[in-house]
Design an enzyme around this catalytic site. Sequence first.
Site, PDB file in Angstrom:
ATOM      1  N   HIS A   1      -8.384  81.581 -80.342  1.00 12.62           N
ATOM      2  CA  HIS A   1      -7.781  82.870 -80.715  1.00 12.62           C
ATOM      3  C   HIS A   1      -6.976  82.638 -81.992  1.00 12.62           C
ATOM      4  O   HIS A   1      -5.763  82.443 -81.937  1.00 12.62           O
ATOM      5  CB  HIS A   1      -6.885  83.353 -79.572  1.00 12.62           C
ATOM      6  CG  HIS A   1      -6.420  84.759 -79.702  1.00 12.62           C
ATOM      7  ND1 HIS A   1      -6.248  85.590 -78.634  1.00 12.62           N
ATOM      8  CD2 HIS A   1      -6.080  85.503 -80.780  1.00 12.62           C
ATOM      9  CE1 HIS A   1      -5.820  86.773 -79.036  1.00 12.62           C
ATOM     10  NE2 HIS A   1      -5.701  86.741 -80.349  1.00 12.62           N
TER      11      HIS A   1
ATOM     12  N   GLU B   1     -11.726  85.051 -80.212  1.00 11.06           N
ATOM     13  CA  GLU B   1     -11.080  86.316 -79.883  1.00 11.06           C
ATOM     14  C   GLU B   1      -9.984  86.617 -80.897  1.00 11.06           C
ATOM     15  O   GLU B   1      -9.384  85.722 -81.482  1.00 11.06           O
ATOM     16  CB  GLU B   1     -10.531  86.281 -78.458  1.00 11.06           C
ATOM     17  CG  GLU B   1      -9.542  85.175 -78.212  1.00 11.06           C
ATOM     18  CD  GLU B   1      -9.084  85.080 -76.767  1.00 11.06           C
ATOM     19  OE1 GLU B   1      -9.877  85.382 -75.851  1.00 11.06           O
ATOM     20  OE2 GLU B   1      -7.933  84.685 -76.552  1.00 11.06           O
TER      21      GLU B   1
ATOM     22  N   THR C   1       1.644  86.772 -77.216  1.00 12.06           N
ATOM     23  CA  THR C   1       0.302  86.655 -76.652  1.00 12.06           C
ATOM     24  C   THR C   1      -0.212  88.082 -76.435  1.00 12.06           C
ATOM     25  O   THR C   1       0.563  89.040 -76.545  1.00 12.06           O
ATOM     26  CB  THR C   1       0.320  85.839 -75.338  1.00 12.06           C
ATOM     27  OG1 THR C   1      -1.015  85.683 -74.862  1.00 12.06           O
ATOM     28  CG2 THR C   1       1.169  86.508 -74.263  1.00 12.06           C
TER      29      THR C   1
ATOM     30  N   HIS D   1      -6.479  86.145 -68.868  1.00 16.17           N
ATOM     31  CA  HIS D   1      -5.027  86.193 -69.058  1.00 16.17           C
ATOM     32  C   HIS D   1      -4.311  85.892 -67.760  1.00 16.17           C
ATOM     33  O   HIS D   1      -4.465  86.599 -66.780  1.00 16.17           O
ATOM     34  CB  HIS D   1      -4.524  87.522 -69.645  1.00 16.17           C
ATOM     35  CG  HIS D   1      -3.575  87.270 -70.790  1.00 16.17           C
ATOM     36  ND1 HIS D   1      -2.316  86.781 -70.596  1.00 16.17           N
ATOM     37  CD2 HIS D   1      -3.741  87.351 -72.130  1.00 16.17           C
ATOM     38  CE1 HIS D   1      -1.746  86.611 -71.776  1.00 16.17           C
ATOM     39  NE2 HIS D   1      -2.584  86.926 -72.728  1.00 16.17           N
TER      40      HIS D   1
END
Length: 236
Positions: free
Chosen positions: A43, A70, A100, A190
């Site tokens: 990410h 991502e 996040t 997550h």
Amino acid sequence: MTKLSVNINKIATLRNARGGNVPNVCNVALDCEKFGAAGITVHPRPDQRHIRYADVYDLKSILTTEFNIEGNPNDEFTKLVLSIKPHQVTLVPDAHDAITSDAGWDTVQNLDYLTNTTEQFQQAGIRVSIFVNADPKMIEYAAKAGADRVELYTEPYASMYPSNPEKAIAPFIEAAKMAKKCGLGLNAGHDLSLDNLHYLIQNIPWINEVSIGHALIADALYFGLERTIALYNEQL
Ligand code: PXP
């Protein structure tokens, strides 16, 4: 079986703390693959505070499993993904300064934007997954945007699971049924962990892929990376 994609951002965070190359992000990614991960997720964020754009290029040339990138599809991210051509891009609406990801897309409000973005990546042969809350309407509109998959934002499930697992899973089952009805593949991620992963998969066995970073890397401090990946695969 649901695939485990290991998010290696935390490895880069540890490396960046000292400015050198310990731990080596590429070597850790290769070891994750060797120890049974079915994919690697990164990410990259605009400030490059964990995974750097250069890491993404290095990883592309060595990975042998599925590569998932991502992030928020701003110009820089889009350019990076189109030049790397990973197997999958996951579109995440994270703010520039977010610690996040903390919510999925409003796919109704952003339908045109997501439709155009999705098409651009698909034309390059990249599978597109859209990060959404467990809300059937958001999933319906992700399908209208042309997505191949949705990734369910599982933090609300993870935080309620210890006190009330049945209540925690209920909206996710509904969301997952909607994804199936719309012909979408299904990812989840997550705050998934060794505590809550099995119950999720038991209730929604058609999840294609989970991407897990924080808890998995923390578990590796106690169990080691090889044993930890085996433990997560056992849960799946
Ligand atoms: N999915 C998305 C879209 C994310 O942003 C993250 C965190 O980078 C994850 C999954 C993995 O979450 P965690 O690190 O809590 O396992």
